[in-house]
Scaffold this motif. Structure first.
Motif, mmCIF file in Angstrom:
data_model
loop_
_atom_site.group_PDB
_atom_site.id
_atom_site.type_symbol
_atom_site.label_atom_id
_atom_site.label_comp_id
_atom_site.label_asym_id
_atom_site.label_seq_id
_atom_site.Cartn_x
_atom_site.Cartn_y
_atom_site.Cartn_z
ATOM 1 N N THR A 36 -71.663 -116.157 29.446
ATOM 2 C CA THR A 36 -71.763 -114.664 29.875
ATOM 3 C C THR A 36 -72.011 -113.530 29.288
ATOM 4 O O THR A 36 -73.593 -114.122 29.696
ATOM 5 N N GLY A 37 -71.299 -112.433 29.690
ATOM 6 C CA GLY A 37 -72.291 -111.484 28.905
ATOM 7 C C GLY A 37 -72.831 -110.795 30.005
ATOM 8 O O GLY A 37 -72.672 -111.186 31.496
ATOM 9 N N SER A 38 -73.963 -109.645 30.213
ATOM 10 C CA SER A 38 -74.192 -109.156 31.842
ATOM 11 C C SER A 38 -75.226 -109.331 32.109
ATOM 12 O O SER A 38 -75.592 -109.569 32.909
ATOM 13 N N THR A 39 -75.887 -110.283 30.944
ATOM 14 C CA THR A 39 -77.345 -110.928 31.438
ATOM 15 C C THR A 39 -77.087 -111.387 33.015
ATOM 16 O O THR A 39 -77.715 -111.559 33.916
ATOM 17 N N PRO A 40 -76.513 -112.788 33.025
ATOM 18 C CA PRO A 40 -76.435 -113.790 34.074
ATOM 19 C C PRO A 40 -75.614 -112.974 35.541
ATOM 20 O O PRO A 40 -75.910 -113.815 36.335
ATOM 21 N N LEU A 66 -70.182 -121.754 27.255
ATOM 22 C CA LEU A 66 -70.504 -122.110 26.205
ATOM 23 C C LEU A 66 -69.467 -121.494 24.926
ATOM 24 O O LEU A 66 -68.997 -121.765 23.786
ATOM 25 N N ASP A 67 -68.371 -120.355 25.496
ATOM 26 C CA ASP A 67 -67.635 -119.656 24.607
ATOM 27 C C ASP A 67 -66.494 -119.207 24.960
ATOM 28 O O ASP A 67 -66.275 -118.855 26.166
ATOM 29 N N GLU A 68 -65.632 -118.533 24.304
ATOM 30 C CA GLU A 68 -64.926 -118.074 24.529
ATOM 31 C C GLU A 68 -63.794 -117.213 22.940
ATOM 32 O O GLU A 68 -64.205 -118.143 21.829
ATOM 33 N N SER A 79 -61.118 -111.923 28.727
ATOM 34 C CA SER A 79 -62.097 -113.801 28.467
ATOM 35 C C SER A 79 -62.793 -114.348 29.348
ATOM 36 O O SER A 79 -62.823 -113.099 30.383
ATOM 37 N N TYR A 80 -63.592 -114.888 28.325
ATOM 38 C CA TYR A 80 -64.696 -115.426 29.410
ATOM 39 C C TYR A 80 -64.441 -116.261 30.450
ATOM 40 O O TYR A 80 -65.008 -116.364 31.573
ATOM 41 N N ARG A 81 -62.675 -117.158 30.962
ATOM 42 C CA ARG A 81 -62.669 -117.526 31.721
ATOM 43 C C ARG A 81 -62.748 -116.412 32.710
ATOM 44 O O ARG A 81 -62.700 -116.907 34.083
ATOM 45 N N LEU A 131 -78.487 -119.841 28.768
ATOM 46 C CA LEU A 131 -77.975 -118.388 28.300
ATOM 47 C C LEU A 131 -78.918 -117.503 28.354
ATOM 48 O O LEU A 131 -79.321 -117.333 28.410
ATOM 49 N N GLY A 132 -77.842 -116.768 27.725
ATOM 50 C CA GLY A 132 -78.455 -115.293 27.399
ATOM 51 C C GLY A 132 -79.068 -115.007 25.909
ATOM 52 O O GLY A 132 -79.065 -116.578 25.253
ATOM 53 N N ILE A 133 -79.059 -114.129 25.089
ATOM 54 C CA ILE A 133 -79.039 -113.657 24.298
ATOM 55 C C ILE A 133 -78.521 -112.162 23.537
ATOM 56 O O ILE A 133 -78.737 -111.561 23.846
ATOM 57 N N GLY A 134 -78.082 -112.823 21.613
ATOM 58 C CA GLY A 134 -77.599 -111.189 21.435
ATOM 59 C C GLY A 134 -78.883 -111.015 20.381
ATOM 60 O O GLY A 134 -79.768 -111.398 20.542
ATOM 61 N N GLY A 137 -80.340 -112.939 17.782
ATOM 62 C CA GLY A 137 -80.456 -114.348 18.020
ATOM 63 C C GLY A 137 -79.741 -115.199 17.877
ATOM 64 O O GLY A 137 -80.159 -116.518 18.387
ATOM 65 N N HIS A 138 -78.287 -114.634 18.576
ATOM 66 C CA HIS A 138 -77.369 -115.967 18.311
ATOM 67 C C HIS A 138 -77.290 -116.595 20.012
ATOM 68 O O HIS A 138 -77.680 -115.743 21.010
ATOM 69 N N ILE A 139 -76.935 -117.389 20.377
ATOM 70 C CA ILE A 139 -77.228 -118.452 21.712
ATOM 71 C C ILE A 139 -75.538 -118.292 22.035
ATOM 72 O O ILE A 139 -75.097 -119.191 20.513
ATOM 73 N N GLY A 140 -74.127 -118.549 22.902
ATOM 74 C CA GLY A 140 -73.560 -118.878 23.137
ATOM 75 C C GLY A 140 -72.667 -117.490 21.716
ATOM 76 O O GLY A 140 -73.658 -116.134 21.802
ATOM 77 N N PHE A 141 -71.572 -118.526 20.574
ATOM 78 C CA PHE A 141 -72.001 -117.066 19.532
ATOM 79 C C PHE A 141 -72.306 -117.956 18.274
ATOM 80 O O PHE A 141 -71.075 -117.965 17.345
ATOM 81 N N ASN A 142 -73.198 -118.507 18.385
ATOM 82 C CA ASN A 142 -74.043 -119.273 17.601
ATOM 83 C C ASN A 142 -74.168 -117.939 16.698
ATOM 84 O O ASN A 142 -75.499 -117.770 16.869
ATOM 85 N N SER A 164 -71.760 -104.540 19.323
ATOM 86 C CA SER A 164 -72.208 -104.563 20.823
ATOM 87 C C SER A 164 -71.401 -105.326 21.931
ATOM 88 O O SER A 164 -72.236 -104.496 23.414
ATOM 89 N N ASN A 165 -70.449 -106.029 22.132
ATOM 90 C CA ASN A 165 -69.547 -106.222 22.820
ATOM 91 C C ASN A 165 -68.063 -105.361 23.104
ATOM 92 O O ASN A 165 -67.384 -105.140 23.905
ATOM 93 N N ALA A 166 -68.696 -104.559 22.358
ATOM 94 C CA ALA A 166 -67.218 -103.396 22.389
ATOM 95 C C ALA A 166 -67.471 -102.144 23.213
ATOM 96 O O ALA A 166 -65.608 -102.026 23.671
ATOM 97 N N ARG A 167 -68.608 -102.994 23.943
ATOM 98 C CA ARG A 167 -68.360 -101.820 25.672
ATOM 99 C C ARG A 167 -67.668 -102.670 26.206
ATOM 100 O O ARG A 167 -67.480 -100.778 26.662
ATOM 101 N N PHE A 168 -67.415 -103.272 26.876
ATOM 102 C CA PHE A 168 -66.454 -104.229 27.324
ATOM 103 C C PHE A 168 -64.765 -103.753 27.302
ATOM 104 O O PHE A 168 -63.827 -103.585 28.446
ATOM 105 N N ALA A 201 -83.659 -104.255 24.106
ATOM 106 C CA ALA A 201 -82.900 -104.219 22.758
ATOM 107 C C ALA A 201 -82.534 -105.767 22.619
ATOM 108 O O ALA A 201 -82.715 -106.275 21.297
ATOM 109 N N LYS A 202 -83.388 -106.666 23.268
ATOM 110 C CA LYS A 202 -83.644 -108.130 22.963
ATOM 111 C C LYS A 202 -84.632 -108.839 22.657
ATOM 112 O O LYS A 202 -85.204 -109.803 22.176
ATOM 113 N N SER A 203 -85.816 -107.612 22.853
ATOM 114 C CA SER A 203 -87.370 -107.641 22.541
ATOM 115 C C SER A 203 -87.749 -108.483 21.243
ATOM 116 O O SER A 203 -88.359 -109.951 21.533
#
Ligand code: GLP
Length: 254
Positions: A36-40, A66-68, A79-81, A131-134, A137-142, A164-168, A201-203
């Protein structure tokens, strides 16, 4: 890992959708690990367009997300579902019964994590993990941590991730504090990994993940140990890699 440069977000999305659609065509009963996330979102839009044109068939595809967020029901619009239904599943001929997202409302979250590990095992593993990336550097919510957590587990979200997810959400207070996420072993067991990164922001996270030491402090850095990782990043996300490696081409074999 191979890093492919995309001109912009649109180019990144089309390249990613091409790789996902190749997987679907080559293996019509593939297990897709979805993100999930805006990237995909752009890649999902492109897949929907190709489905509508009759070029893709999702009827045999099975998926594991990946996650919920812990505490959100699948009907909650953050929710990610809900995200997956809204951004992909409702628009293609995938059987929803064949789509898996951790249950954020499970009373016993630990038991839900074990169940989810079993779901992945029963499917026989993931063919292609998106995968996206936080920004950290997080992947999923790792999240950055002292150890790589192997299986699906409950995590406490970092303040940075919640911000960073508060925007949603309508306010930061509404952002859940915990989540259920696939672990690093779940992700690393995928046959192929496709990591997408867009925006400045991901650079730094992308540079550290691809060129820095492999450390749970930058969870995506573990991907350096996987033998089939494709990274697609737009120029903004590539800025720090370009600067530090002096690479000017469109494909970097790292
Ligand atoms: C969330 C998700 C990740 C995602 C990340 C980046 O935290 N759990 O899977 O990669 O956000 O999101 P975005 O693509 O919106 O930058």
């Amino acid at each position: 890992m191979k890093i492919y440069a995309a001109k912009d977000y649109n180019d990144l999305s089309r390249k990613a959708a091409n790789i996902i659609s190749a997987q679907i065509i080559l293996k019509p009963d593939a297990i897709l690990g979805l993100a999930t996330g805006s990237t995909p979102v752009g890649a999902y839009k492109q897949l929907i367009a190709w489905y509508e044109e009759g070029d893709l068939d999702f009827s045999g595809i099975r998926s594991v997300n990946l996650d919920e967020y812990k505490g959100l029901s699948g009907e909650h619009d953050q929710s990610y579902r809900y995200f997956m239904n809204h951004n992909l599943f409702d628009h293609v001929n995938i059987d929803k019964e064949n789509t898996n997202v951790p249950n954020g409302l499970a009373e016993d979250a630990e038991a839900e994590c074990s169940r989810y590990n079993q779901v992945i095992r029963n499917l026989g593993g993931i063919d292609l993990q998106l995968l996206g990336i936080g920004g950290n550097g997080h992947i999923g919510f790792n999240e950055p941590c002292d150890v790589f957590e192997k299986g699906t587990h409950v995590v406490t979200l970092t303040e940075e991730t919640r911000q960073s997810n508060a925007r949603f959400f309508s306010s930061i207070d509404e952002v859940p504090t915990h989540a259920l996420t696939m672990g690093i072993q779940n992700i690393m067991s995928a046959k192929k990994v496709l990591l997408l990164a867009s925006g400045e922001a991901k650079s730094k996270a992308l540079y550290d993940s691809c060129f820095g030491p492999v450390t749970p402090d930058v969870p995506a850095s573990v991907l350096q140990l996987h033998n089939d990782v494709v990274v697609i990043a737009d120029e903004a996300a590539l800025a720090m890699i370009r600067e530090n490696t002096h690479w000017e081409g469109s494909v970097y074999d790292n």
